[in-house]
Design an enzyme around this catalytic site. Structure first.
Site, PDB file in Angstrom:
ATOM      1  N   LYS A  25       1.816   2.257  -5.069  1.00  0.00           N
ATOM      2  CA  LYS A  25       2.419   1.757  -6.308  1.00  0.00           C
ATOM      3  C   LYS A  25       1.503   2.023  -7.504  1.00  0.00           C
ATOM      4  O   LYS A  25       1.964   2.358  -8.585  1.00  0.00           O
ATOM      5  CB  LYS A  25       2.675   0.248  -6.189  1.00  0.00           C
ATOM      6  CG  LYS A  25       3.611  -0.122  -5.048  1.00  0.00           C
ATOM      7  CD  LYS A  25       3.709  -1.614  -4.845  1.00  0.00           C
ATOM      8  CE  LYS A  25       2.448  -2.277  -4.347  1.00  0.00           C
ATOM      9  NZ  LYS A  25       2.057  -1.912  -2.963  1.00  0.00           N
TER      10      LYS A  25
ATOM     11  N   GLY B  36      -4.535  -4.276  -3.891  1.00  0.00           N
ATOM     12  CA  GLY B  36      -5.530  -3.243  -4.175  1.00  0.00           C
ATOM     13  C   GLY B  36      -4.770  -1.976  -4.507  1.00  0.00           C
ATOM     14  O   GLY B  36      -4.141  -1.392  -3.634  1.00  0.00           O
ATOM     15  N   HIS B  37      -4.759  -1.610  -5.775  1.00  0.00           N
ATOM     16  CA  HIS B  37      -3.970  -0.460  -6.232  1.00  0.00           C
ATOM     17  C   HIS B  37      -4.921   0.648  -6.659  1.00  0.00           C
ATOM     18  O   HIS B  37      -5.869   0.409  -7.408  1.00  0.00           O
ATOM     19  CB  HIS B  37      -3.064  -0.868  -7.402  1.00  0.00           C
ATOM     20  CG  HIS B  37      -2.034  -1.888  -7.001  1.00  0.00           C
ATOM     21  ND1 HIS B  37      -1.123  -2.413  -7.872  1.00  0.00           N
ATOM     22  CD2 HIS B  37      -1.777  -2.481  -5.797  1.00  0.00           C
ATOM     23  CE1 HIS B  37      -0.336  -3.280  -7.226  1.00  0.00           C
ATOM     24  NE2 HIS B  37      -0.731  -3.337  -5.972  1.00  0.00           N
TER      25      HIS B  37
ATOM     26  N   GLN C 106       2.094  -5.946  -3.400  1.00  0.00           N
ATOM     27  CA  GLN C 106       2.511  -6.076  -1.989  1.00  0.00           C
ATOM     28  C   GLN C 106       3.762  -5.226  -1.758  1.00  0.00           C
ATOM     29  O   GLN C 106       4.010  -4.298  -2.510  1.00  0.00           O
ATOM     30  CB  GLN C 106       2.756  -7.548  -1.632  1.00  0.00           C
ATOM     31  CG  GLN C 106       1.486  -8.383  -1.517  1.00  0.00           C
ATOM     32  CD  GLN C 106       0.883  -8.790  -2.852  1.00  0.00           C
ATOM     33  OE1 GLN C 106       1.547  -9.378  -3.671  1.00  0.00           O
ATOM     34  NE2 GLN C 106      -0.383  -8.482  -3.052  1.00  0.00           N
TER      35      GLN C 106
ATOM     36  N   ASP D 158       0.813  -1.224   0.000  1.00  0.00           N
ATOM     37  CA  ASP D 158       0.000   0.000   0.000  1.00  0.00           C
ATOM     38  C   ASP D 158       0.844   1.272   0.000  1.00  0.00           C
ATOM     39  O   ASP D 158       0.454   2.291   0.580  1.00  0.00           O
ATOM     40  CB  ASP D 158      -0.977   0.011   1.191  1.00  0.00           C
ATOM     41  CG  ASP D 158      -1.883  -1.208   1.181  1.00  0.00           C
ATOM     42  OD1 ASP D 158      -2.244  -1.665   0.086  1.00  0.00           O
ATOM     43  OD2 ASP D 158      -2.218  -1.706   2.271  1.00  0.00           O
TER      44      ASP D 158
ATOM     45  N   PRO E 270      -8.603  -1.436   9.211  1.00  0.00           N
ATOM     46  CA  PRO E 270      -7.750  -0.282   9.524  1.00  0.00           C
ATOM     47  C   PRO E 270      -6.289  -0.704   9.435  1.00  0.00           C
ATOM     48  O   PRO E 270      -5.927  -1.781   9.899  1.00  0.00           O
ATOM     49  CB  PRO E 270      -8.114   0.086  10.966  1.00  0.00           C
ATOM     50  CG  PRO E 270      -9.073  -0.924  11.448  1.00  0.00           C
ATOM     51  CD  PRO E 270      -9.450  -1.851  10.326  1.00  0.00           C
TER      52      PRO E 270
END
Ligand code: GDP
Ligand code: IMO
Ligand code: MG
Length: 444
Positions: free
Chosen positions: A16, A40-41, A225, A13, A305
């Protein structure tokens, strides 16, 4: 010179996706080579937000080919949902996206196994996976006998192979959980539909990429990742199941490392981690909450979170070296605004000893007490700044100090989620950032 790669140097996160989207214009092909739907990008442009998971973040730009290679574990249902979501917003993938016939497929049993095994470990500390079946799919890939690749869906042998594997999985799952067995016929029908939808995209991407580099086309490799989640070199076992550091690019993509001539290490201006495992600089306090609120630090995939803390130069100096990083992109710099002072971890104390080498065993990472250096913060928002020279002096000094500690120049800084909120400093900013020899310990 054909190859650039973008590698996250922390626990994922690092933004990227934003960087890949920005760099896509200078490349012909964007390549996703590891991980799966655990990624998740995010790309934000013109008030629109795009969440990409299996599809390369280059897909939003015209004239670029996007490739998902055999190093990726592909959940076909997720991939198709993502493709349909893009198409509904006017982004075409047919003719633009290629998916490797070598990519291993995630099946429903992988997702079940992921959830069962993750919970089974919660007596200690659970890995806290994304629940996307990533670990079990990679495990079956390496184990070989229970694995199915995308190319297998188009072979006559597929139904019999599936029946055999489902029978074996039902026997194994019965030991772990109650409930109805997996239904081979229903799964076969689902995967026949997936096969038909994906067929126009399926290719031998290894051959395609080797032809591309040999004919001088420019490739952009999109890491997923972060390097500290690398299965071999991260905080094992609190990692993902692929080589997510820079050392994984060649194997995952099928493109020899000699074709990669620029490695950009992406870092957040602070640390985050989602899931289990040690985070030495974690701030489980008002500072951590401040960073979470300002950085909107909630997982893109699971909405959990994210744990937040100060920047850890010991960990990142290690992953920058491991990943062969040439230059650094510092993202989310704006999030630090408003703090009176900012801390950076420059060494650990472990069992009474001062350590600057990132430990190889997770127990030692757990024991690490950060030794901090304190820098002055800055007031006011910097989201509108587009020129490095116009940043507050304290923000420039912070970037320069990171460059010094990590031994690489900072060439990109990001001050907000939007494409535009980015500044490029090809010469590494106004301060010289000499590259430290690889054996120099982080200074304190
Ligand atoms: P990735 O997995 O590395 O692509 O990163 P994620 O997309 O999961 O998380 C990065 C988050 O930070 C996303 O919500 C981005 O929109 C956001 N973001 C990216 N760059 C910046 C920045 O410079 N400042 C702020 N405040 N947010 C950013
Ligand atoms: P991007 O590409 C942040 C973490 C999970 C968990 C561990 C193992 O968006 O940076 P897995 O489902 O892979 O078996 O989970 O790895 N993790 C990530 N954390 N960003 C990611 O991807 C991640 N992908 C996996 O939270 O701790
Ligand atoms: Mg992410």
């Amino acid at each position: 010179m054909p190859g650039t790669c973008v590698i996250g140097l922390q626990w994922g996160d690092e933004a990227k996706g934003k960087l890949v989207d920005l760099l896509t214009g200078d490349h012909d092909i964007v390549v996703r080579y590891a991980g799966g739907a655990n990624a998740g990008h995010t790309v934000v442009s013109g008030g629109q937000t795009w969440k990409l998971s299996l599809i390369p973040s280059g897909i939003l730009r015209d004239g670029v080919t996007c490739v998902v290679t055999g190093g990726v574990v592909l959940d076909p249902a997720s991939a198709i949902a993502e493709i349909e979501g893009l198409e509904a917003r006017g982004v075409r993938v047919d003719g633009t996206l290629l998916v490797s016939d070598r990519a291993h497929l995630v099946f429903p049993w992988h997702i079940e196994e992921d959830r069962i095994l993750n919970a089974a470990l919660s007596g200690g500390e659970a890995i806290g996976t994304t629940g996307r079946g990533i670990g079990p799919c990679y495990r079956d890939k390496v184990g070989r006998s229970l694995a199915i690749r995308l190319g297998d869906l188009y072979r006559d042998s597929f139904p019999a192979k599936l029946r055999e594997i489902v029978a074996a999985k039902n026997r194994a799952l019965a030991a772990w959980r109650e409930g109805p067995p997996l239904d081979a016929a229903a799964i076969a029908a689902d995967y026949a539909r997936f096969a038909a939808r994906l067929k126009p995209l399926v290719a031998d991407t290894t051959a395609f990429l080797l032809d591309a580099v040999e004919s001088g086309r420019r490739l952009l490799f999109e890491g997923a990742q972060g390097a500290l989640l690398d299965v071999d070199h991260g905080t094992y076992p609190y990692v993902t199941s692929s080589n997510s550091s820079g050392v994984g690019v060649a194997a995952g993509a099928g493109v020899p490392g000699r074709w990669i001539d620029r490695v950009i290490g992406v870092i957040k201006a602070y640390s985050t981690r989602v899931g289990g495992g040690p985070l030495p600089t974690e701030q489980d306090n008002a500072v951590g909450q401040y960073l979470r609120d300002r950085g909107n630090e909630y997982g893109t995939v699971t909405r959990r979170p994210r744990r937040c803390g100060w920047f850890d130069a010991v960990a990142v100096r290690y992953t920058a070296r491991l990943s062969g990083v040439d230059e650094l992109a510092v993202m989310l710099l704006d999030v630090l605004g408003g703090l009176d002072e900012i801390r950076v971890c420059t060494a650990y104390e472990i069992d009474g000893r001062r350590v600057t080498q990132f430990p190889s065993h997770v127990d030692d990472v757990r024991k690490a007490v950060p030794i901090y250096e304190t820098l002055p913060g800055w007031k006011g928002e910097i989201g509108a700044v587009r020129d490095h020279a116009a940043l507050p002096r304290e923000a420039r000094d912070y970037l320069a100090r990171l460059a010094e500690l990590l031994g690489r120049p900072v060439t990109i800084a990001s001050v907000g989620p939007d494409r535009d909120q980015t500044m490029f400093m090809p010469s590494g900013g106004p301060r010289p950032c000499p590259r430290a020899p690889s054996t120099t310990p982080a200074s304190t």
